[in-house]
Design an enzyme around this catalytic site. Structure first.
Site, mmCIF file in Angstrom:
data_model
loop_
_atom_site.group_PDB
_atom_site.id
_atom_site.type_symbol
_atom_site.label_atom_id
_atom_site.label_comp_id
_atom_site.label_asym_id
_atom_site.label_seq_id
_atom_site.Cartn_x
_atom_site.Cartn_y
_atom_site.Cartn_z
ATOM 1 N N GLU A 37 10.722 -19.266 32.006
ATOM 2 C CA GLU A 37 8.973 -19.941 31.829
ATOM 3 C C GLU A 37 8.621 -18.828 31.203
ATOM 4 O OE1 GLU A 37 7.556 -19.787 35.933
ATOM 5 O OE2 GLU A 37 8.944 -21.669 36.977
ATOM 6 N N ARG B 138 27.535 -14.660 30.599
ATOM 7 C CA ARG B 138 26.992 -13.720 30.124
ATOM 8 C C ARG B 138 27.979 -13.183 30.292
ATOM 9 N NH1 ARG B 138 23.557 -12.011 34.997
ATOM 10 N NH2 ARG B 138 21.688 -12.557 34.042
ATOM 11 N N GLU C 139 20.258 -14.547 28.642
ATOM 12 C CA GLU C 139 20.893 -14.586 29.773
ATOM 13 C C GLU C 139 20.804 -12.973 30.518
ATOM 14 O OE1 GLU C 139 23.987 -16.080 30.799
ATOM 15 O OE2 GLU C 139 23.719 -17.643 29.413
#
Length: 384
Positions: free
Chosen positions: A130, A248, A368
């Site tokens: 966000e 990841r 990530e």
């Protein structure tokens, strides 16, 4: 130079790796500079990747995908990111978030949403970050409230790959407000991008990864059917934690590919250039920089492939995933920095690939989960 040899790669991933290498040489490398300069979405390369079977790799064969496992995804990532990070990310993001639907969704959701992506008829994306919150998964404010047989979504999402281009996104939203259970307040939803109240626009002019498109999404009383909830309410945080462990490790492959690109560019440049009556590679200081670059790459690559095995076997997955992602992406930054130094004044010319790699390596250390957050995970999950 064969910096990405098959020696560390499990045998079952060799074919995927070779296919990705050949595809990169034929379809990515010749146009990488052009797409980097224009910042356009590489639709033609994406379509070629679909035809080559390199899109929707993470979707199971039952739903029309390739059914690649983590090690196959890592093998492919190394090769594609060495050719160009932006185009490689576009190929990867074509089915981003689909794994969550496959692992936790209902069969009807898989049929309706996964099969078109696997067939190349649709694109998807994952909407988590966000504008004010990136790494704090338990601090997101985008909310989903139940209203009859619908969920009503309000809030914003930022840095969302394919937020404009996608047909649907897997979206993370707050569904509870229990202060004693921060991690149980979130759920995952399938949100069609043509739903009323879904608004998205491209984030303009990134310094790197320019052939990949990210979006700012605004959800304004966006209504979706109640059955678009993935799995059970309140399980979203835990779904993402599992998903990011795999992601990841693959991002480790992003760093490895970029580090290899920096070394190749620097090696070629210093062996072809003369200064003070001899080729630049004859100077010991230059040789030491190239040696350090290879130390960084090969160390990171060994760790990442070891981590891939650990994560695949669910052996302290969060710890190993964080190690791989942090080490490989920072090795890429170091290699790119040294590559710039070895190119001297020519390093700043945008026509030189090393300048593109130098900009690109700044980005995987952030997505990530930023590397400072990864260090928290490494410390907290260390097997001590």
């Amino acid at each position: 130079m064969d910096l990405l040899s098959e020696k560390l790669v499990p045998e079952h991933a060799h074919e995927v790796k070779e296919e990705a290498r050949e595809f990169a040489a034929e379809h990515i490398e010749p146009v990488a500079g052009e797409y980097y300069a224009s910042g356009e979405y590489p639709w033609d390369v994406l379509e070629a990747a679909r035809e080559a079977g390199l899109v929707a790799q993470d979707i199971g064969e039952e739903w029309g995908g390739s059914g690649y496992d983590l090690q196959q995804m890592l093998a492919m990532a190394e090769e594609l990111y060495k050719a160009d990070a932006g185009i490689a990310l576009t190929i990867q993001l074509a089915s981003f978030g689909a794994e969550i639907v496959e692992d936790h969704g209902a069969d009807w959701q898989k049929e309706e949403f996964l099969e078109p992506v696997a067939a190349g008829d649709q694109l998807t994306g994952l909407a988590v970050s966000e504008p004010e919150t990136g790494s704090d998964l338990a601090g997101m404010t985008t909310a989903a409230e139940k209203d009859g047989d619908e969920w009503v979504l309000n809030g914003e999402k930022y840095w969302i790959g394919n937020g404009v281009e996608a047909d649907w996104v897997t979206l993370y939203a707050k569904t509870g407000d229990d202060p004693n259970d921060r991690y149980g307040n979130y759920s995952m939803f399938i949100v069609p991008t043509d739903a009323d109240g879904y608004h998205a626009e491209h984030i303009p002019e990134k310094m790197g990864f320019r052939a990949s498109k990210q979006a700012h999404i605004v959800l304004d009383d966006c209504r979706i059917p109640e059955e678009n909830l993935i799995g059970v309410e309140g399980a979203g945080f835990y779904m993402l934690a599992e998903f990011f462990n795999h992601g990841r490790v693959v991002v480790g492959g992003h760093g490895i590919g970029l580090a290899a690109a920096a070394i190749e560019e620097a090696w070629e440049f210093v062996h072809d250039r003369e200064a003070f009556g001899k080729t630049v590679d004859e100077f010991q200081a230059v040789q030491h920089k190239l040696a350090d670059m290879q130390l960084g790459l090969q160390s990171a690559r060994a760790l990442t492939w070891h981590a891939a095995e650990r994560v695949a076997n669910q052996e302290n997955a969060g710890y190993w995933a964080a190690l791989a992602k942090t080490n490989a992406t920072e090795a890429a930054m170091d290699c790119a920095e040294k590559g710039m130094q070895l190119h001297g004044g020519r390093s700043v010319l945008t026509e030189n690939r090393i300048s593109r790699v130098y900009r690109d390596v700044r980005i995987p250390v952030i997505y990530e989960g930023a590397n400072d957050i990864q260090r928290n995970l490494i410390y907290n999950q260390a097997p001590m």
